[in-house]
Write an enzyme that holds these catalytic residues in place. Structure first.
Site, mmCIF file in Angstrom:
data_model
loop_
_atom_site.group_PDB
_atom_site.id
_atom_site.type_symbol
_atom_site.label_atom_id
_atom_site.label_comp_id
_atom_site.label_asym_id
_atom_site.label_seq_id
_atom_site.Cartn_x
_atom_site.Cartn_y
_atom_site.Cartn_z
ATOM 1 N N ASP A 33 0.853 -1.187 0.000
ATOM 2 C CA ASP A 33 0.000 0.000 0.000
ATOM 3 C C ASP A 33 0.893 1.243 0.000
ATOM 4 O O ASP A 33 1.895 1.289 0.711
ATOM 5 C CB ASP A 33 -0.905 -0.025 1.240
ATOM 6 C CG ASP A 33 -2.067 0.952 1.114
ATOM 7 O OD1 ASP A 33 -3.226 0.498 1.031
ATOM 8 O OD2 ASP A 33 -1.821 2.181 1.090
ATOM 9 N N ASN A 88 -12.852 -3.360 2.735
ATOM 10 C CA ASN A 88 -13.820 -2.269 2.832
ATOM 11 C C ASN A 88 -14.739 -2.376 1.620
ATOM 12 O O ASN A 88 -14.260 -2.461 0.483
ATOM 13 C CB ASN A 88 -13.086 -0.925 2.843
ATOM 14 C CG ASN A 88 -12.220 -0.761 4.079
ATOM 15 O OD1 ASN A 88 -12.591 -1.212 5.160
ATOM 16 N ND2 ASN A 88 -11.070 -0.124 3.920
ATOM 17 N N GLN A 95 -14.275 2.210 1.416
ATOM 18 C CA GLN A 95 -13.726 1.777 0.123
ATOM 19 C C GLN A 95 -13.533 2.987 -0.787
ATOM 20 O O GLN A 95 -14.498 3.670 -1.127
ATOM 21 C CB GLN A 95 -14.662 0.758 -0.558
ATOM 22 C CG GLN A 95 -14.050 0.175 -1.847
ATOM 23 C CD GLN A 95 -14.903 -0.918 -2.479
ATOM 24 O OE1 GLN A 95 -16.080 -1.082 -2.159
ATOM 25 N NE2 GLN A 95 -14.304 -1.667 -3.389
ATOM 26 N N HIS A 101 -9.976 -5.372 -3.032
ATOM 27 C CA HIS A 101 -8.621 -5.557 -2.500
ATOM 28 C C HIS A 101 -8.738 -5.943 -1.040
ATOM 29 O O HIS A 101 -9.493 -5.346 -0.288
ATOM 30 C CB HIS A 101 -7.780 -4.278 -2.651
ATOM 31 C CG HIS A 101 -8.479 -3.027 -2.217
ATOM 32 N ND1 HIS A 101 -9.430 -2.408 -2.994
ATOM 33 C CD2 HIS A 101 -8.389 -2.303 -1.083
ATOM 34 C CE1 HIS A 101 -9.901 -1.357 -2.352
ATOM 35 N NE2 HIS A 101 -9.293 -1.258 -1.181
ATOM 36 N N HIS A 103 -6.893 -5.845 2.430
ATOM 37 C CA HIS A 103 -5.755 -5.223 3.120
ATOM 38 C C HIS A 103 -5.171 -6.263 4.075
ATOM 39 O O HIS A 103 -5.880 -6.729 4.977
ATOM 40 C CB HIS A 103 -6.220 -4.044 3.982
ATOM 41 C CG HIS A 103 -6.766 -2.863 3.249
ATOM 42 N ND1 HIS A 103 -6.026 -1.712 3.055
ATOM 43 C CD2 HIS A 103 -7.983 -2.625 2.709
ATOM 44 C CE1 HIS A 103 -6.774 -0.814 2.415
ATOM 45 N NE2 HIS A 103 -7.967 -1.336 2.194
HETATM 46 P P1 AMP Z 1 -9.729 1.360 0.376
HETATM 47 O O1 AMP Z 1 -9.800 2.739 1.000
HETATM 48 O O2 AMP Z 1 -10.114 0.237 1.262
HETATM 49 O O3 AMP Z 1 -10.440 1.347 -0.953
HETATM 50 O O4 AMP Z 1 -8.188 1.112 0.111
HETATM 51 C C1 AMP Z 1 -7.508 1.635 -0.991
HETATM 52 C C2 AMP Z 1 -6.048 1.578 -0.634
HETATM 53 O O5 AMP Z 1 -5.288 1.696 -1.809
HETATM 54 C C3 AMP Z 1 -5.595 2.714 0.309
HETATM 55 O O6 AMP Z 1 -5.051 2.138 1.487
HETATM 56 C C4 AMP Z 1 -4.556 3.469 -0.526
HETATM 57 O O7 AMP Z 1 -3.488 3.935 0.257
HETATM 58 C C5 AMP Z 1 -4.120 2.422 -1.530
HETATM 59 N N1 AMP Z 1 -3.631 2.909 -2.799
HETATM 60 C C6 AMP Z 1 -4.166 3.865 -3.587
HETATM 61 N N2 AMP Z 1 -3.458 3.994 -4.723
HETATM 62 C C7 AMP Z 1 -2.458 3.079 -4.660
HETATM 63 C C8 AMP Z 1 -1.386 2.720 -5.526
HETATM 64 N N3 AMP Z 1 -1.199 3.324 -6.711
HETATM 65 N N4 AMP Z 1 -0.548 1.729 -5.130
HETATM 66 C C9 AMP Z 1 -0.718 1.122 -3.936
HETATM 67 N N5 AMP Z 1 -1.712 1.410 -3.071
HETATM 68 C C10 AMP Z 1 -2.559 2.386 -3.432
#
Ligand code: AMP
Length: 115
Positions: A33, A88, A95, A101, A103
């Site tokens: 992440d 999420n 989300q 995804h 975590h």
């Molecule tokens: P969510 O808020 O559960 O949808 O999680 C999305 C996650 O993706 C967050 O923890 C972000 O920090 C992560 N994220 C967003 N863009 C990227 C990226 N390009 N590479 C890796 N993680 C990312």
């Protein structure tokens, strides 16, 4: 589901966007992440686009099983095997990326209930 041009995880899955990939499986990828919330914070995503974990469960249960197995492997290879696995689902639940995804969070203690 077809790859979506405006989906960052589809773009990572097909190599158009760089990412810190720690594991490549048959149908899933694991990447760090960009904004880690724990010493280990890895996202496990299907290569194919599905919006949520339940959509993936319905459309492609085998890939969901692989995703969960890889989450455990990541937790064992990056730490002692104790981890929190979070999906999420929906904006209110936190989300922000509409490509499922998991975590994998590990390396510290976590509070319950979550905030
Ligand atoms: P969510 O808020 O559960 O949808 O999680 C999305 C996650 O993706 C967050 O923890 C972000 O920090 C992560 N994220 C967003 N863009 C990227 C990226 N390009 N590479 C890796 N993680 C990312």
């Amino acid at each position: 589901v077809a790859a979506q041009d405006d989906c960052i995880f589809c773009r990572i899955a097909d190599g158009r966007l760089p990412a810190d990939v720690v594991h490549v499986g048959t149908s899933v990828l694991a990447l760090r992440d960009v904004a880690p919330q724990a010493p280990t914070h890895v996202l496990v995503i299907p290569k194919e686009h599905h919006d949520t974990v339940d959509a993936l469960a319905s459309a492609d249960p085998k890939t969901l099983v692989e995703l969960v197995a890889v989450a455990g492997e990541v937790a064992r290879s990056h730490g002692d095997g104790q981890y929190r696995l979070v999906f999420n689902s929906g904006e209110q639940a936190g989300q922000s990326v509409r490509h499922v995804h998991g975590h994998v969070l590990a390396g510290r203690s976590f509070a319950w209930p979550p905030g």
